[in-house]
Design an enzyme around this catalytic site. Sequence first.
Site, short mmCIF file in Angstrom:
data_model
loop_
_atom_site.label_atom_id
_atom_site.label_comp_id
_atom_site.label_asym_id
_atom_site.label_seq_id
_atom_site.Cartn_x
_atom_site.Cartn_y
_atom_site.Cartn_z
N SER A 74 3.55 -1.21 0.63
CA SER A 74 4.79 -1.11 1.40
C SER A 74 5.41 0.27 1.32
O SER A 74 6.03 0.75 2.27
CB SER A 74 5.79 -2.15 0.90
OG SER A 74 5.25 -3.45 1.00
N ASP A 128 5.56 -4.88 -12.08
CA ASP A 128 4.62 -5.27 -11.02
C ASP A 128 3.19 -5.21 -11.53
O ASP A 128 2.31 -4.63 -10.89
CB ASP A 128 4.79 -4.35 -9.80
CG ASP A 128 4.18 -4.96 -8.53
OD1 ASP A 128 3.94 -6.19 -8.53
OD2 ASP A 128 3.94 -4.23 -7.57
#
Length: 760
Positions: A483, A597
């Site tokens: 992203s 993450d």
Amino acid sequence: MSGVVPPTIFNISTIRDIAFLDNQFSGGLPSTLGLSVPNLKFLWLGGCSFSGLIPKSISNASQLTVVDLGSNRFSGFIPNTLSNLKNLQMLSLERNNLTIESTTSNVSILSTTFKDLRYLSLHSNPLNVTIPTSIGSLSASLETLNLYNCNLRGSIPDTIANLSSLVTLMMYQNGLSGTIPAPIGKLQRLQRLYLGSNGLRGRISVELCQLQSLGDLDLSSNVLVGSIPMCLGNLTSSLRWLSLEANNLTSAIPSTFWGLTDILGINLSSNSLTGSLSVDIRNLKVVTIVDVSNNQLSGNISSGIGELQDLVNLSLKNNSFEGSIPDSFGKLTSIESLDLSNNNLSGEIPKSLQKLLYLKFLNLSFNKLYGEIPSGGAFANFSSQSFMANDGLCGASRLQIPPCKNESRKAHKSIWRYLIPSVSVIAIVVVLVMIELLRTRKVKLDAGMTLLPNQEIWRKVTRLELSRATDGFKEDNLLGSGSFGSVYKGTLSDGKNVAVKVFNLEMEEGFKTFDNECEVLCNIRHRNLVKIITCCSNLDFKALVLEYIPRGSLDKLLYLDDEFCLNILERLNIMIDIASALEYLHCGYSTPIVHCDLKPSNVLVDDDMVAHVTDFGIAKLLHGDNSMTQTMTLATMGYMPPEYGLDGIVSRRGDVYSYGIMLMEVFTIKKPTDEMFARDMNLKQWVENSFPHSVAQIIDAKLLRTEDRHYVIKKDCISSFMELALACCATSPEERIDTKNIVTTLNKIKKKFLKNVGQN
């Protein structure tokens, strides 16, 4: 010699001794073995490649005193008929694939009474039984009982103490539980006791101190609690090797320990021991190994250690030692391995260490050392890995640290002689420039280039050069995208391969993630983190230049075609690397860092199969005394801990949860987003429902094959991984294991695995 042994050899009625030891003979033994050799006393067939069943007819050779069938490929049951060999003195069936037959009569090799049996070794067979209480009647003459790595379960019966002639008792690397039986202290002839790598609980029995002949004591890798009995220090005339590592022992090391003047090795690592090391440690004059790593020891390092001139291996890592490294360490004339990493040591590295001629391994990383790193002696061979995360050190450029000021002063002494007359002019120019900069409040960057702070100056790059390096950011060079940006493989003008991470500035988060990665990566350094080289920052272009990791992501490696498969050890090493990186981020740096993450696509693997954690775009720094923070976190679904989505709470325990999910994925080859996980079922619940009895059914089929001779060992190893993964994924963050214990647990599993499979 090789081939099949002619069966006629076993029909020679006058033969007394058959010895085929350590050859390459194959095939099975004749089913009539024992029927035609009434005078046979010695049968030595160990160390070959015989296979098949052990013939029950062997018991017909009633004169047998020695039977050695060890280190072959025999399978099936150990014949109960062996109990008929009443003259047997030695029985060795070790290193085969044998089991014990369960019968209604409970007759087995462990419940038989032999008159003269002195040596029994069944180690490295999947016996898969509990130890019968009748083992105490095995033989009054038994001197050696070797049952290590036999899949034993249950407790050790008190009747073991009836084997009064025992000299060696080996039961390590099994599934034994319960406590160490107190009656074992009655075995007054016992010299070697190995009960390590089991699940033994409770306190260390003080009755062990009654074993006045005890030379080796191994209780490592159990779940023992409490303090180390002071009375063990009274075994001064006998004790030579002591291993209590990887338990849950607490309190200080007993002062009586320093009276073990003839001990050769002590391993107390991976416990929760407190206190300091007494100066009386100098009394251990002949000790060669001292390992007290991974504890909570504190205080100064005793200078008395320097008097241990036979010491070969010393590890004090992962404690809270402070003060300086004693100069007396220069007297450790036999030392080969010295590990003082992950403490609070300060001061300079003693120059006396240059005298250590045999020093091969040195780790002083993650301390507060300063000053010049010595360059003489063995120091010429050490790399930057030996000195990482000591911000005050200086020395040779090959160590990736700043040069020492005194060296720089010497090198440029003559230059200053000519520069002094110009200093005044330069100072005036600098002042005028600074005034102008402050007035306009604008800093124009040359070609949009900025260097990260506190980094070794490697080189400057421009946007144009990065474009050329990646062939105009061509899709053929695209390594991956997300992203917030894309990563390209690039080759700089000097031929160096790099990874160029270009941020997507069309999204506001692109600016934030760039700044975030810069803040996180500019000061951290660890072998299992991707290294940042430099960055390029314009108003409309921002990119990081990172080291290029050739094999790509762990995610890619896990899901390659059938021609490639990571084996158990490779997967284990990768997960240890990731856990080590997490431990550094959480505990090894001044400001704890939460990755936020963690997933296989954010782990890169190099040509040496070493893993490197990357992508710190949404990482969080826990400033001050904060153990958690509350913020919006865009972690990846499936790997994200529940508290991120519910309350926005970010803590180190969140990374632990993600690590647990990764561990499950690595060994099951099931992504948490797999379509099979719908509604109320997820990867964690799937593993939990299969644990422990059906674990083999969910594991990657390439890792477990029933025909594999090490099937049981591998299955138990992977079960340990799943148990650890579930401990990482507890719903409540407070109940999750921490990263230090993850690393310790994985190293235990690896050590146990290598003992059985990796070294065979």
